[in-house]
Design a protein around this motif. Structure first.
Motif, PDB file in Angstrom:
ATOM      1  N   GLN A  90     -18.446 -28.743  61.609  1.00 42.68           N
ATOM      2  CA  GLN A  90     -18.965 -29.947  60.967  1.00 42.68           C
ATOM      3  C   GLN A  90     -18.817 -31.165  61.872  1.00 42.68           C
ATOM      4  O   GLN A  90     -19.655 -32.057  61.861  1.00 42.68           O
ATOM      5  CB  GLN A  90     -18.203 -30.182  59.643  1.00 42.68           C
ATOM      6  CG  GLN A  90     -18.802 -31.269  58.770  1.00 42.68           C
ATOM      7  CD  GLN A  90     -18.271 -31.246  57.345  1.00 42.68           C
ATOM      8  OE1 GLN A  90     -17.435 -30.429  56.966  1.00 42.68           O
ATOM      9  NE2 GLN A  90     -18.765 -32.147  56.512  1.00 42.68           N
ATOM     10  N   PHE A  91     -17.749 -31.191  62.698  1.00 42.05           N
ATOM     11  CA  PHE A  91     -17.596 -32.305  63.635  1.00 42.05           C
ATOM     12  C   PHE A  91     -17.580 -31.813  65.067  1.00 42.05           C
ATOM     13  O   PHE A  91     -16.880 -32.338  65.916  1.00 42.05           O
ATOM     14  CB  PHE A  91     -16.364 -33.144  63.254  1.00 42.05           C
ATOM     15  CG  PHE A  91     -16.536 -33.750  61.890  1.00 42.05           C
ATOM     16  CD1 PHE A  91     -17.520 -34.694  61.678  1.00 42.05           C
ATOM     17  CD2 PHE A  91     -15.788 -33.312  60.820  1.00 42.05           C
ATOM     18  CE1 PHE A  91     -17.748 -35.207  60.401  1.00 42.05           C
ATOM     19  CE2 PHE A  91     -15.998 -33.821  59.545  1.00 42.05           C
ATOM     20  CZ  PHE A  91     -16.981 -34.764  59.340  1.00 42.05           C
ATOM     21  N   PHE A  92     -18.355 -30.764  65.307  1.00 43.71           N
ATOM     22  CA  PHE A  92     -18.726 -30.291  66.642  1.00 43.71           C
ATOM     23  C   PHE A  92     -17.585 -29.679  67.454  1.00 43.71           C
ATOM     24  O   PHE A  92     -17.765 -28.642  68.045  1.00 43.71           O
ATOM     25  CB  PHE A  92     -19.347 -31.414  67.492  1.00 43.71           C
ATOM     26  CG  PHE A  92     -20.222 -32.367  66.723  1.00 43.71           C
ATOM     27  CD1 PHE A  92     -20.412 -33.659  67.145  1.00 43.71           C
ATOM     28  CD2 PHE A  92     -20.857 -31.961  65.554  1.00 43.71           C
ATOM     29  CE1 PHE A  92     -21.217 -34.531  66.430  1.00 43.71           C
ATOM     30  CE2 PHE A  92     -21.663 -32.824  64.815  1.00 43.71           C
ATOM     31  CZ  PHE A  92     -21.837 -34.123  65.267  1.00 43.71           C
ATOM     32  N   GLY A 144     -24.478 -39.240  68.550  1.00 46.78           N
ATOM     33  CA  GLY A 144     -23.951 -38.318  67.537  1.00 46.78           C
ATOM     34  C   GLY A 144     -24.790 -37.058  67.404  1.00 46.78           C
ATOM     35  O   GLY A 144     -24.292 -35.930  67.486  1.00 46.78           O
ATOM     36  N   GLY A 145     -26.076 -37.259  67.252  1.00 43.58           N
ATOM     37  CA  GLY A 145     -26.969 -36.114  67.086  1.00 43.58           C
ATOM     38  C   GLY A 145     -27.079 -35.266  68.350  1.00 43.58           C
ATOM     39  O   GLY A 145     -27.287 -34.053  68.288  1.00 43.58           O
ATOM     40  N   GLU A 167     -23.094 -27.898  58.173  1.00 40.28           N
ATOM     41  CA  GLU A 167     -23.853 -29.165  58.171  1.00 40.28           C
ATOM     42  C   GLU A 167     -24.450 -29.478  59.557  1.00 40.28           C
ATOM     43  O   GLU A 167     -24.187 -30.541  60.113  1.00 40.28           O
ATOM     44  CB  GLU A 167     -22.913 -30.326  57.791  1.00 40.28           C
ATOM     45  CG  GLU A 167     -22.103 -30.059  56.563  1.00 40.28           C
ATOM     46  CD  GLU A 167     -22.416 -30.946  55.427  1.00 40.28           C
ATOM     47  OE1 GLU A 167     -23.390 -31.700  55.519  1.00 40.28           O
ATOM     48  OE2 GLU A 167     -21.689 -30.898  54.434  1.00 40.28           O
ATOM     49  N   GLY A 170     -26.626 -33.033  59.886  1.00 42.17           N
ATOM     50  CA  GLY A 170     -26.157 -34.297  59.290  1.00 42.17           C
ATOM     51  C   GLY A 170     -26.420 -35.519  60.154  1.00 42.17           C
ATOM     52  O   GLY A 170     -26.583 -36.620  59.650  1.00 42.17           O
ATOM     53  N   ASN A 171     -26.438 -35.357  61.466  1.00 42.52           N
ATOM     54  CA  ASN A 171     -26.621 -36.508  62.366  1.00 42.52           C
ATOM     55  C   ASN A 171     -27.972 -36.492  63.061  1.00 42.52           C
ATOM     56  O   ASN A 171     -28.160 -37.187  64.058  1.00 42.52           O
ATOM     57  CB  ASN A 171     -25.520 -36.516  63.430  1.00 42.52           C
ATOM     58  CG  ASN A 171     -24.190 -36.960  62.845  1.00 42.52           C
ATOM     59  OD1 ASN A 171     -23.929 -38.135  62.692  1.00 42.52           O
ATOM     60  ND2 ASN A 171     -23.372 -35.998  62.476  1.00 42.52           N
TER      61      ASN A 171
END
Ligand code: ATP
Ligand code: ATP
Ligand code: MG
Ligand code: MG
Lengths: 221, 221
Positions: A90-92, A144-145, A167, A170-171
């Motif tokens: 989710q946060f890479f 972010g993306g 997710e 999301g970005n």
């Protein structure tokens, strides 16, 4: 190819217990493209982390290709993770000191792919997610993306048979998000990979063959 | 209350230059609820970081309440940031060793609010974003969307007149995302706060009074 039975996960925080999953049972067929939806805090990441053998359940069983992974040792789990599962966090969880291409190469270093082949494939995967011009950027030098897309490319590095994406859009803007979802859809349809995507975006879920709804740690569909 | 003129930002990476913003000019009125949209990598976070005085432009000017902040020292910028601006980061930037409520209290510690008042307000803000049951969790003990909501509560801590939110709903389900957007809309309409939200979600942008589209570092609307 994936089956979970009465899966439970309780987090302990000091004297407080948080029941994140309260008995989840379902199966996923080979080559299926499945989405998992539900409110923030309902247990989606917890479920994906258990299926991806990144954490141990409190109770219940998880079968991957018929093998009960809850019975395996850390070492055996690490081998399965490396060979069979591609995980988009989710946060890479990118390594900040490595460039984008080095992050994508890393799983292939562990699986022993020759250097030239590894670099060629990493470059191809970054092109697939639209990041050819950003190979030498480190995560702090990416938007972010863009970081999210490096994480997606990395998950595909060892050509895993199971892709778990938490997710993944999301970005991303709508167009880039659609490109990522169509990559995952094609991998499930053409290469028979099993793809589970956690998402909040109904547009993403629409492209999958089945939606599992989770609320408060249980399945409600 | 916010005006940017011919704003440019070029990142230097070794011998490579990346032009993230290539001459952006626009104004925002007091109490306006504005969204900024554009593809991944188009310069949205860069723009928000410059308006929020978290980074310096390569050239161009930024006026906050008529004051050209590009001419200020680091110290003066820090005071303005603390008093006037609430910033929701794209990846939250919560302090991992502090609990949710301590993270929300932190800006009020710096602005010298008495302890009891600070704790009461932090608790209220966490309730506003639906996290009353998670006050003592640390970021690692929260879901993605729960961390995001702590970051939103923290941005409101010092009751800033300007709120800059970078993709505040990316990890939230539709219902929770709508609640966050309606909080921001109410702050702009009832309390005359100026709110700029970067978003990929057209549903979020629909609730704002104006949309600025960025593509490749320039405004295209
Ligand atoms: N390490 C932990 N310790 C204690 N509680 C935790 C921990 N990790 C998660 N939780 C709690 O368990 C619940 C489920 O978390 P999880 O991350 O699985 O939710 P999620 O469905 O992925 O949410 P989101 O959509 O916001 O990412 C949350 O309410 C969270 O507060
Ligand atoms: N520190 C840096 N060094 C070099 N290039 C950078 C740096 N930070 C950002 N960039 C580049 O500048 C461009 C704009 O980045 P920015 O983060 O503003 O995009 P964004 O619109 O917020 O994208 P996203 O929607 O993916 O978050 C990107 O292409 C990125 O690769
Ligand atoms: Mg999650
Ligand atoms: Mg951004």
């Amino acid at each position: 190819v994936i089956r979970v039975e009465d899966l439970r996960k309780t987090y302990r925080m000091g004297s407080t217990l948080v029941e994140a999953l309260r008995g989840v049972t379902f199966s996923v067929e080979r080559g299926e493209f499945l989405s998992v939806m539900g409110p923030s805090g309902s247990g989606k990441s917890t479920l994906l982390n258990l299926i991806g053998a990144l954490d141990r359940p409190t109770s219940g069983r998880i079968f991957l290709d018929g093998l009960d992974i809850t019975k395996l040792s850390e070492k055996e789990l690490a081998i399965i993770r490396r060979k069979k599962i591609g995980f988009v966090f989710q946060f890479f969880n990118l390594i900040p000191t490595l460039t984008a291409i080095e992050n994508v190469e890393l799983p292939m270093v562990f699986s022993g792919l020759p250097r030239r082949e590894r670099k060629r494939r990493a470059s191809e995967l970054l092109e697939l997610v639209g990041l050819s011009g950003r190979e030498r950027h480190k995560p702090g030098e990416l938007s972010g993306g863009e970081q999210q897309r490096v994480a997606i490319a990395r998950a595909l590095a060892n050509d895993p048979s199971v892709i778990l994406a938490d997710e993944p859009t999301g970005n991303l803007d709508t167009k880039t998000g659609e490109e990522v979802v169509s990559i995952m859809e094609r991998l499930s349809r053409e290469e028979d990979k099993t793809v589970i995507v956690v998402t909040h975006d109904p547009e993403v879920a629409k492209k999958t063959s089945r939606i599992i709804e989770i609320r408060d740690g249980t399945i409600v569909t």
